[in-house]
Motif scaffolding. Structure first.
Motif, PDB file in Angstrom:
ATOM      1  N   THR A 191       0.844  -1.186   0.000  1.00  0.00           N
ATOM      2  CA  THR A 191       0.000   0.000   0.000  1.00  0.00           C
ATOM      3  C   THR A 191       0.882   1.241   0.000  1.00  0.00           C
ATOM      4  O   THR A 191       1.901   1.281   0.693  1.00  0.00           O
ATOM      5  N   THR A 202     -12.425   4.646   4.389  1.00  0.00           N
ATOM      6  CA  THR A 202     -12.729   4.300   5.780  1.00  0.00           C
ATOM      7  C   THR A 202     -12.251   5.363   6.776  1.00  0.00           C
ATOM      8  O   THR A 202     -12.394   5.172   7.981  1.00  0.00           O
ATOM      9  N   LYS A 249      -6.454   5.878   4.097  1.00  0.00           N
ATOM     10  CA  LYS A 249      -7.524   5.133   3.431  1.00  0.00           C
ATOM     11  C   LYS A 249      -8.778   6.006   3.475  1.00  0.00           C
ATOM     12  O   LYS A 249      -9.475   6.054   4.491  1.00  0.00           O
TER      13      LYS A 249
END
Length: 175
Positions: free
Chosen positions: A95, A113, A110
């Motif tokens: 990531t 979320t 992210k």
């Protein structure tokens, strides 16, 4: 005959031990880091976390994120940014990690979320290299802005300070 609850308890203990073993750091490496007499990251604080999100009709469609990172134990204080000119760093295939101004700190954002993962190198001058990581999930308060510094209409979102503990100490992933 072994009572049913003892069997269940033993099965749970084996499961927990198996999970713990996947996160254990080799003792020799920890001893070497401990001998270096450095402070291991244990907690962090995020201050002044803001992001700008342009309205759908805005021709300036660049989203940006800014916050300040503080680790009082290791004396690391640094601003962190993510915008259109940011370049990810970290190992390929993982990531994307975004660098903060202090090279020992990175983060993963992210958006779907609202989860922010902070990563700080532990004893950065020592080998082998280890990093601590921990997460927060901030809640934002947003206001409509007609024109933020010439950017056109959009939302400016901010959140109060958040503090959290690092929950992982792992070897630094290799490229």
């Amino acid at each position: 005959m072994v009572p049913q609850f003892v069997v269940a308890l033993m099965a749970a203990a084996v499961s927990v031990m198996a999970e713990l073993n996947t996160h254990l750091v080799p003792l020799a490496a920890l001893k070497k880091l401990n001998d270096a007499q450095c402070s291991f990251p244990s907690s962090f604080t995020i201050n002044d976390f803001k992001f700008w999100k342009p309205d759908s009709g805005n021709t300036d469609d660049e989203v940006f994120y800014d916050f300040n990172y503080v680790d009082a134990l290791t004396n690391v204080i640094t601003p962190c940014h993510l915008n259109g000119s940011s370049q990810p760093n970290g190992p390929a295939g993982l990531t994307a990690r975004w660098p903060c101004d202090n090279k020992w700190v990175q983060f993963i954002w992210k958006e779907d979320t609202n989860r922010l993962t902070l990563i700080e190198q532990a004893c950065p001058t020592e080998e082998p290299g280890f990093e601590a990581s921990g997460n927060i999930t901030p809640t934002f308060s947003c206001t409509e802005e007609p024109d933020l510094g010439g950017r056109g209409p959009g939302q400016l979102c901010s959140t109060p300070s958040y503090s959290a503990n690092f929950t992982s100490l792992e070897p630094i992933p290799m490229d």
